[in-house]
Design an enzyme around this catalytic site. Structure first.
Site, PDB file in Angstrom:
ATOM      1  N   ARG A   1       0.841  -1.192   0.000  1.00 52.63           N
ATOM      2  CA  ARG A   1       0.000   0.000   0.000  1.00 52.63           C
ATOM      3  C   ARG A   1       0.879   1.246   0.000  1.00 52.63           C
ATOM      4  O   ARG A   1       1.944   1.268   0.613  1.00 52.63           O
ATOM      5  CB  ARG A   1      -0.917   0.024   1.232  1.00 52.63           C
TER       6      ARG A   1
ATOM      7  N   HIS B   1      -1.512   0.674  -9.644  1.00 54.39           N
ATOM      8  CA  HIS B   1      -2.244  -0.186  -8.695  1.00 54.39           C
ATOM      9  C   HIS B   1      -2.982  -1.313  -9.437  1.00 54.39           C
ATOM     10  O   HIS B   1      -4.206  -1.445  -9.310  1.00 54.39           O
ATOM     11  CB  HIS B   1      -3.214   0.620  -7.827  1.00 54.39           C
TER      12      HIS B   1
HETATM   13  P1  NDP Z   1      -2.341 -11.295   4.966  1.00 54.78           P
HETATM   14  O1  NDP Z   1      -3.050 -10.670   6.108  1.00 54.78           O
HETATM   15  O2  NDP Z   1      -2.575 -12.722   4.642  1.00 54.78           O
HETATM   16  O3  NDP Z   1      -0.759 -11.116   5.171  1.00 54.78           O
HETATM   17  C1  NDP Z   1      -0.180  -9.973   5.721  1.00 54.78           C
HETATM   18  C2  NDP Z   1       1.204 -10.360   6.216  1.00 54.78           C
HETATM   19  O4  NDP Z   1       1.865  -9.201   6.719  1.00 54.78           O
HETATM   20  C3  NDP Z   1       1.165 -11.369   7.365  1.00 54.78           C
HETATM   21  O5  NDP Z   1       2.161 -12.341   7.168  1.00 54.78           O
HETATM   22  C4  NDP Z   1       1.500 -10.529   8.606  1.00 54.78           C
HETATM   23  O6  NDP Z   1       2.183 -11.247   9.615  1.00 54.78           O
HETATM   24  C5  NDP Z   1       2.411  -9.494   7.998  1.00 54.78           C
HETATM   25  N1  NDP Z   1       2.425  -8.274   8.803  1.00 54.78           N
HETATM   26  C6  NDP Z   1       1.415  -7.385   8.977  1.00 54.78           C
HETATM   27  N2  NDP Z   1       1.821  -6.383   9.778  1.00 54.78           N
HETATM   28  C7  NDP Z   1       3.099  -6.660  10.107  1.00 54.78           C
HETATM   29  C8  NDP Z   1       4.058  -5.997  10.913  1.00 54.78           C
HETATM   30  N3  NDP Z   1       3.781  -4.837  11.536  1.00 54.78           N
HETATM   31  N4  NDP Z   1       5.265  -6.568  11.060  1.00 54.78           N
HETATM   32  C9  NDP Z   1       5.541  -7.741  10.442  1.00 54.78           C
HETATM   33  N5  NDP Z   1       4.686  -8.411   9.654  1.00 54.78           N
HETATM   34  C10 NDP Z   1       3.477  -7.866   9.492  1.00 54.78           C
HETATM   35  O7  NDP Z   1      -2.653 -10.392   3.696  1.00 54.78           O
HETATM   36  P2  NDP Z   1      -2.526 -10.769   2.133  1.00 54.78           P
HETATM   37  O8  NDP Z   1      -1.254 -11.513   1.947  1.00 54.78           O
HETATM   38  O9  NDP Z   1      -3.776 -11.371   1.652  1.00 54.78           O
HETATM   39  O10 NDP Z   1      -2.432  -9.309   1.494  1.00 54.78           O
HETATM   40  C11 NDP Z   1      -1.374  -8.464   1.845  1.00 54.78           C
HETATM   41  C12 NDP Z   1      -1.569  -7.071   1.286  1.00 54.78           C
HETATM   42  O11 NDP Z   1      -1.270  -7.044  -0.104  1.00 54.78           O
HETATM   43  C13 NDP Z   1      -2.965  -6.473   1.356  1.00 54.78           C
HETATM   44  O12 NDP Z   1      -3.257  -5.993   2.649  1.00 54.78           O
HETATM   45  C14 NDP Z   1      -2.856  -5.347   0.357  1.00 54.78           C
HETATM   46  O13 NDP Z   1      -2.339  -4.198   0.999  1.00 54.78           O
HETATM   47  C15 NDP Z   1      -1.825  -5.854  -0.635  1.00 54.78           C
HETATM   48  N6  NDP Z   1      -2.445  -6.145  -1.938  1.00 54.78           N
HETATM   49  C16 NDP Z   1      -2.106  -5.359  -3.007  1.00 54.78           C
HETATM   50  C17 NDP Z   1      -2.656  -5.582  -4.248  1.00 54.78           C
HETATM   51  C18 NDP Z   1      -2.251  -4.763  -5.419  1.00 54.78           C
HETATM   52  O14 NDP Z   1      -2.924  -4.819  -6.461  1.00 54.78           O
HETATM   53  N7  NDP Z   1      -1.172  -4.017  -5.339  1.00 54.78           N
HETATM   54  C19 NDP Z   1      -3.643  -6.648  -4.462  1.00 54.78           C
HETATM   55  C20 NDP Z   1      -3.890  -7.457  -3.299  1.00 54.78           C
HETATM   56  C21 NDP Z   1      -3.315  -7.181  -2.079  1.00 54.78           C
HETATM   57  P3  NDP Z   1       1.466 -12.479  10.413  1.00 54.78           P
HETATM   58  O15 NDP Z   1       1.216 -13.544   9.394  1.00 54.78           O
HETATM   59  O16 NDP Z   1       2.472 -12.913  11.398  1.00 54.78           O
HETATM   60  O17 NDP Z   1       0.194 -11.926  10.981  1.00 54.78           O
END
Ligand code: NDP
Length: 314
Positions: free
Chosen positions: A229, A277
């Site tokens: 993001r 995006h």
């Molecule tokens: P998930 O919730 O499955 O994964 C998020 C990951 O980030 C998890 O492994 C989580 O850790 C980790 N995380 C979150 N906060 C922290 C932190 N502060 N420190 C360390 N690790 C952190 O989400 P998705 O994989 O489904 O999606 C991820 C993101 O991808 C979406 O939120 C969106 O922003 C982006 N996205 C972008 C798109 C685009 O077109 N550019 C399309 C789709 C998604 P843990 O597993 O330990 O909780």
């Protein structure tokens, strides 16, 4: 008796007929109506499927049982200060979301390895710039910042291309062939990343994370792919790191604000490729199938793997 209503707000009013056509079949128990339809009484609305609802609107739906995002990131919904916290919020991750993101990441990482931006600039000037980028995928350790559902799903595609994939997340993961680093191990993770891919959700903790201090911990000349993001990117720091050579190149898909304003230096930076995006945008038909699955699973009381956790913020 009138059926309960599913309100849809995604793709503007022009997209609504398609949504209704796609959802009517799998969800006959619901009446699918447009978000701004003045003929819908608020008490009839059981569900909302939305991307960017106006703040405060969801709180005015007294019979709302769940909100379904129409994308993987739901920051524009959860960011509403008036969001009714007792109402479950479900993210939308279709199989195609992962496939398309995997394709995007392979393309972005390979275009950086191949120095595709330099070739595109040369072509635009009709210059036959014969020089081959020396590296190949197996020479690069690629680290996924945010090894969540998408990152874990994309890792095998990146590995198939030849990249050595490692990942960082809050909690350690068990993913075949992927070395996983936990939150406190960020410096050790970054020190290994010749390519850094960001797939983090937008949260207060991740805001501004892609900054000069983080880039300084990467190997000199590391390559950056940002598909998380825009709030996470300190864009002036990215441009400065590209200018100094600390970053060797970058592909950025997300910005704040979007679109990137006219005249911004990022538009024309010679080491930066910018995409609007589109990292993973499944078609409406692909998303409608998953949306219907999510709603039916919710109605059965099944556990929803993409349920938003307000305590974590993603
Ligand atoms: P998930 O919730 O499955 O994964 C998020 C990951 O980030 C998890 O492994 C989580 O850790 C980790 N995380 C979150 N906060 C922290 C932190 N502060 N420190 C360390 N690790 C952190 O989400 P998705 O994989 O489904 O999606 C991820 C993101 O991808 C979406 O939120 C969106 O922003 C982006 N996205 C972008 C798109 C685009 O077109 N550019 C399309 C789709 C998604 P843990 O597993 O330990 O909780």
């Amino acid at each position: 008796m009138a059926r309960p209503v599913l309100l849809v707000k995604s793709g503007g009013a022009a997209g609504f007929d398609e949504w209704r056509g796609l959802l009517a079949g799998p969800l006959p128990q619901l009446e699918v109506r447009w978000w701004d339809d003045p003929g819908v009484a608020a008490e009839r609305v059981r569900y909302a499927a939305v991307w960017d609802p106006e703040p405060g609107r969801l709180a005015r739906l007294p019979a709302l049982r769940a909100v379904f995002g129409v994308a993987a990131g739901v920051d524009l919904i959860a960011g509403d200060p008036a969001y009714p916290r007792h109402v479950p919020l479900v993210r939308l991750v279709a199989p195609e979301t992962t496939q398309r993101m995997g394709e995007y990441l392979c393309w972005a990482a390979l275009s950086l390895v191949k120095d595709a931006r330099r070739m595109a600039i040369a072509q635009s000037r009709a210059v036959w710039d014969y020089s081959e980028a020396p590296g190949k995928a197996p020479d690069f350790t690629l680290g996924i910042l945010g090894l969540g559902g998408l990152g874990q799903g994309c890792a095998p595609m990146l590995q198939a291309v030849g990249f050595k994939v490692i990942g960082w997340s809050r909690t350690r993961k068990q993913v075949p062939g992927v070395e996983s680093y936990a939150e406190a191990e960020l410096p050790a993770f970054l020190a290994r990343c010749r390519i850094l891919v960001c797939l983090l959700p937008a949260t207060p903790e991740t805001a501004g994370m892609l900054n000069a201090a983080l880039f300084a911990q990467l190997p000199h000349g590391a390559l950056l792919v940002q598909a998380g993001r825009g709030s996470q990117t300190v864009l002036p720091d990215v441009l400065a790191a590209l200018d100094s050579g600390q970053l060797g190149g970058a592909v950025l898909d997300v910005f704040e604000p979007e679109p990137l304003p006219d005249g911004h230096p990022a538009w024309s930076h010679p080491k930066l490729t910018l995409t609007p995006h589109v990292g993973s945008l499944p078609t409406r038909a692909e998303r409608a199938v998953q949306l219907a699955r999510n709603i039916l699973a919710f109605e059965r009381g099944d556990a929803l793997p993409t349920l938003y956790d307000p305590a974590k913020g993603y």
